[in-house]
Write a protein that holds these residues in place. Structure first.
Motif, short mmCIF file in Angstrom:
data_model
loop_
_atom_site.label_atom_id
_atom_site.label_comp_id
_atom_site.label_asym_id
_atom_site.label_seq_id
_atom_site.Cartn_x
_atom_site.Cartn_y
_atom_site.Cartn_z
N ARG A 1 51.08 45.14 33.46
CA ARG A 1 52.28 44.47 33.98
C ARG A 1 53.07 43.83 32.84
N GLN A 2 52.36 43.25 31.90
CA GLN A 2 53.04 42.64 30.76
C GLN A 2 53.73 43.71 29.91
N ALA B 1 38.96 44.92 35.04
CA ALA B 1 40.02 45.69 35.70
C ALA B 1 41.25 44.81 35.91
N ALA B 2 41.03 43.55 36.29
CA ALA B 2 42.15 42.62 36.48
C ALA B 2 42.86 42.36 35.16
N ASP B 3 42.08 42.28 34.07
CA ASP B 3 42.69 42.08 32.75
C ASP B 3 43.56 43.27 32.36
N VAL B 4 43.08 44.48 32.65
CA VAL B 4 43.84 45.69 32.32
C VAL B 4 45.13 45.76 33.13
N GLN C 1 38.92 52.60 35.89
CA GLN C 1 37.70 53.23 36.40
C GLN C 1 36.47 52.71 35.65
N ARG C 2 35.42 52.47 36.42
CA ARG C 2 34.12 52.03 35.90
C ARG C 2 34.17 50.67 35.21
#
Length: 215
Positions: A63-64, A55-58, A48-49
């Motif tokens: 996933r990792q 956001a893609a990095d998070v 969020q925000r």
């Protein structure tokens, strides 16, 4: 000979299991998926925000993190993850988690290996294992069972020469069957490893589900 497979990719597995296994698995995986949802709700995984880039990095980091938890047996929310973790544990317990020589092509032939037990497993499970893990397990089963498999082939040949010539059970058949039983006990099929791995994975998942939730 078949050389060792690459680490990349997965292999489909189908195995016969004991009655009730599928139902027990459904409940365990359902509880583990709920636990995954709780873990993903942690503030560090919120997007969020955030900008699209962050956001893609998070999401990539999550996933990792999921892959690590599944590999380490900290989260077994899919059948593939549960089976792979359990099979690795089974190989480790047997001292088979090590490199093995290539196995012959006949180790992949359709049908049961000589000495394989029949019956008692009315349910079917299908999942995928990492190719390197499947290869390691198959090689271990073959090389530890090959001497007994060779002797079982010889046993069958001897009995085929004797039995068709007699209308009644030949003398010494009981002794021959005992020999067969001793040899068969030395054969470990891949199905044995898959079943044991699934069971180990289920036991670990049950412990994870029963563990106190962090405050």
């Amino acid at each position: 000979m078949i050389s060792a497979m690459k680490n990349e990719g997965t292999v489909p597995i189908t195995v016969q299991v004991a009655y009730g296994t599928r139902g027990e698995l459904r409940e365990l995986l359902k509880r583990e998926r709920k636990r995954r949802a709780l873990l993903s709700a942690d503030r560090q995984w919120s997007t969020q925000r955030l900008s699209r880039r962050f956001a893609a990095d998070v999401r990539a980091a999550w996933r990792q993190r999921l892959a690590v938890m599944r590999n380490e047996g900290e989260l077994l929310d899919t059948l593939d993850a549960l089976a792979a973790f359990g099979v690795r544990q089974e190989l480790k317990e047997r001292g088979w988690d090590r490199p093995w020589p290539p196995y012959p092509a006949k180790a992949r032939n359709a049908g049961r290996w000589p000495g394989a037990k029949q019956g008692g497993y009315p349910e079917t499970l299908s999942f995928r294992l990492p190719a390197s893990l499947e290869n390691q397990a198959r090689a271990a089963c073959w090389h530890t069972s090959a001497p007994a498999i060779h002797e079982l082939h010889n046993w069958h040949e001897r009995q085929q020469l004797i039995l068709p010539k007699r209308r009644s059970s030949p003398a010494g058949l009981d002794d021959a069957l005992q020999v067969y039983g001793r040899l068969a006990a030395k054969v470990t099929t891949t199905g044995t490893i898959w079943r044991a791995g699934v069971r180990r994975g289920m036991e670990t998942a049950a412990k994870l589900c029963a563990a106190p939730k962090p405050v």
